[in-house]
Design a protein around this motif. Sequence first.
Motif, PDB file in Angstrom:
ATOM      1  N   TYR A   1       1.083   6.547  -3.487  1.00  0.00           N
ATOM      2  CA  TYR A   1       0.740   7.980  -3.307  1.00  0.00           C
ATOM      3  C   TYR A   1      -0.675   8.211  -3.878  1.00  0.00           C
ATOM      4  O   TYR A   1      -0.846   7.885  -5.031  1.00  0.00           O
ATOM      5  CB  TYR A   1       1.824   8.791  -3.985  1.00  0.00           C
ATOM      6  CG  TYR A   1       3.080   8.933  -3.232  1.00  0.00           C
ATOM      7  CD1 TYR A   1       3.186   9.517  -1.922  1.00  0.00           C
ATOM      8  CD2 TYR A   1       4.156   8.001  -3.610  1.00  0.00           C
ATOM      9  CE1 TYR A   1       4.410   9.472  -1.301  1.00  0.00           C
ATOM     10  CE2 TYR A   1       5.486   8.114  -3.078  1.00  0.00           C
ATOM     11  CZ  TYR A   1       5.552   8.656  -1.827  1.00  0.00           C
ATOM     12  OH  TYR A   1       6.311   8.689  -1.005  1.00  0.00           O
TER      13      TYR A   1
ATOM     14  N   GLY B   1       2.943  10.224   3.948  1.00  0.00           N
ATOM     15  CA  GLY B   1       1.946  10.618   2.842  1.00  0.00           C
ATOM     16  C   GLY B   1       1.526   9.556   2.071  1.00  0.00           C
ATOM     17  O   GLY B   1       1.467   9.803   0.807  1.00  0.00           O
TER      18      GLY B   1
ATOM     19  N   THR C   1       1.065   6.467   6.547  1.00  0.00           N
ATOM     20  CA  THR C   1       0.439   7.710   6.706  1.00  0.00           C
ATOM     21  C   THR C   1       1.199   8.711   7.025  1.00  0.00           C
ATOM     22  O   THR C   1       1.127   9.938   6.332  1.00  0.00           O
ATOM     23  CB  THR C   1      -0.469   7.564   7.650  1.00  0.00           C
ATOM     24  OG1 THR C   1      -1.636   6.182   7.063  1.00  0.00           O
ATOM     25  CG2 THR C   1      -1.610   8.709   7.616  1.00  0.00           C
TER      26      THR C   1
ATOM     27  N   TRP D   1       0.870   0.540   8.188  1.00  0.00           N
ATOM     28  CA  TRP D   1       0.059   1.396   7.969  1.00  0.00           C
ATOM     29  C   TRP D   1      -0.100   2.837   8.418  1.00  0.00           C
ATOM     30  O   TRP D   1       0.179   4.050   7.836  1.00  0.00           O
ATOM     31  CB  TRP D   1      -1.676   1.207   8.102  1.00  0.00           C
ATOM     32  CG  TRP D   1      -2.671   1.848   7.431  1.00  0.00           C
ATOM     33  CD1 TRP D   1      -2.915   2.962   6.905  1.00  0.00           C
ATOM     34  CD2 TRP D   1      -4.052   1.172   7.074  1.00  0.00           C
ATOM     35  NE1 TRP D   1      -3.973   3.302   6.328  1.00  0.00           N
ATOM     36  CE2 TRP D   1      -4.883   2.027   6.402  1.00  0.00           C
ATOM     37  CE3 TRP D   1      -4.717  -0.018   7.506  1.00  0.00           C
ATOM     38  CZ2 TRP D   1      -6.173   1.698   6.104  1.00  0.00           C
ATOM     39  CZ3 TRP D   1      -5.862  -0.379   7.139  1.00  0.00           C
ATOM     40  CH2 TRP D   1      -6.542   0.544   6.388  1.00  0.00           C
ATOM     41  N   LEU D   2       0.245   2.942   9.895  1.00  0.00           N
ATOM     42  CA  LEU D   2       0.685   4.177  10.495  1.00  0.00           C
ATOM     43  C   LEU D   2       1.848   4.949   9.932  1.00  0.00           C
ATOM     44  O   LEU D   2       2.062   6.096   9.669  1.00  0.00           O
ATOM     45  CB  LEU D   2       0.814   4.138  11.927  1.00  0.00           C
ATOM     46  CG  LEU D   2      -0.763   3.754  12.716  1.00  0.00           C
ATOM     47  CD1 LEU D   2      -0.268   3.284  14.125  1.00  0.00           C
ATOM     48  CD2 LEU D   2      -1.610   5.086  12.730  1.00  0.00           C
TER      49      LEU D   2
ATOM     50  N   GLN E   1      -4.329   0.409   1.189  1.00  0.00           N
ATOM     51  CA  GLN E   1      -5.528  -0.415   1.241  1.00  0.00           C
ATOM     52  C   GLN E   1      -5.286  -1.672   1.278  1.00  0.00           C
ATOM     53  O   GLN E   1      -4.670  -2.471   0.553  1.00  0.00           O
ATOM     54  CB  GLN E   1      -6.060  -0.041  -0.224  1.00  0.00           C
ATOM     55  CG  GLN E   1      -7.410  -0.468  -0.155  1.00  0.00           C
ATOM     56  CD  GLN E   1      -8.056  -0.103  -1.691  1.00  0.00           C
ATOM     57  OE1 GLN E   1      -7.399  -0.093  -2.712  1.00  0.00           O
ATOM     58  NE2 GLN E   1      -9.323  -0.679  -1.550  1.00  0.00           N
TER      59      GLN E   1
ATOM     60  N   GLU F   1      -6.741  13.149   1.191  1.00  0.00           N
ATOM     61  CA  GLU F   1      -7.896  12.745   1.697  1.00  0.00           C
ATOM     62  C   GLU F   1      -8.804  13.920   2.043  1.00  0.00           C
ATOM     63  O   GLU F   1      -8.486  14.799   2.482  1.00  0.00           O
ATOM     64  CB  GLU F   1      -7.392  12.066   3.080  1.00  0.00           C
ATOM     65  CG  GLU F   1      -8.417  11.350   3.751  1.00  0.00           C
ATOM     66  CD  GLU F   1      -8.073  10.672   4.999  1.00  0.00           C
ATOM     67  OE1 GLU F   1      -8.586  10.482   5.994  1.00  0.00           O
ATOM     68  OE2 GLU F   1      -6.682   9.671   4.932  1.00  0.00           O
TER      69      GLU F   1
ATOM     70  N   GLY G   1      -0.718   6.257   0.933  1.00  0.00           N
ATOM     71  CA  GLY G   1      -2.111   5.522   1.141  1.00  0.00           C
ATOM     72  C   GLY G   1      -1.551   3.992   1.239  1.00  0.00           C
ATOM     73  O   GLY G   1      -0.883   3.289   0.512  1.00  0.00           O
TER      74      GLY G   1
ATOM     75  N   HIS H   1     -12.162  11.706   7.148  1.00  0.00           N
ATOM     76  CA  HIS H   1     -12.495  10.536   7.846  1.00  0.00           C
ATOM     77  C   HIS H   1     -13.920  10.109   7.451  1.00  0.00           C
ATOM     78  O   HIS H   1     -14.913  11.035   7.519  1.00  0.00           O
ATOM     79  CB  HIS H   1     -12.127  10.363   9.122  1.00  0.00           C
ATOM     80  CG  HIS H   1     -10.230  10.590   9.321  1.00  0.00           C
ATOM     81  ND1 HIS H   1      -9.843   9.773   8.930  1.00  0.00           N
ATOM     82  CD2 HIS H   1      -9.981  11.775   9.939  1.00  0.00           C
ATOM     83  CE1 HIS H   1      -8.488  10.295   9.383  1.00  0.00           C
ATOM     84  NE2 HIS H   1      -8.617  11.476   9.928  1.00  0.00           N
TER      85      HIS H   1
END
Length: 137
Positions: free
Chosen positions: A117, A79, A76, A72-73, A83, A122, A81, A125
């Motif tokens: 993508y 760029g 990110t 996940w990192l 889930q 975003e 995404g 947060h």
Amino acid sequence: HELGYWMGQGILGSRLLSRLAGLVVSRVNLGRAVGKRNASILSSAPLLGLISAKEDDHTSQVKTGQALERVWLHATVMGIGLQPISPALEIASLRAELARVIPDGEWVPEQLFRLGYPKSPEKGHTPRRSLSQVLLG
């Protein structure tokens, strides 16, 4: 019911709003609607990922969670995404079906997620509780 419980614990900020939302969600069966939404999300995903483990114990679950964190990192930074799609693995029949996809039949599906993508950037947060709200003592 589980979602209603967690909503009632104050995730919406306002205690009153959280309690009301928790009551409504735990009393209304959203399973079918959520299932349809999740099916739509899965079928539209450009890429699905699955992290599996040799054992289905707490240690393996933590390690696969850590692996998901690293993916996940990295996504990110690029760029992309990500889930998590945890509900699919909570249903025994779906988890068994996913296990059949893994070439080595001894591995257990632990983390299912989609990658792609985002259509829009975003916007920020989600709100977080302060440290003093979550620490005891």
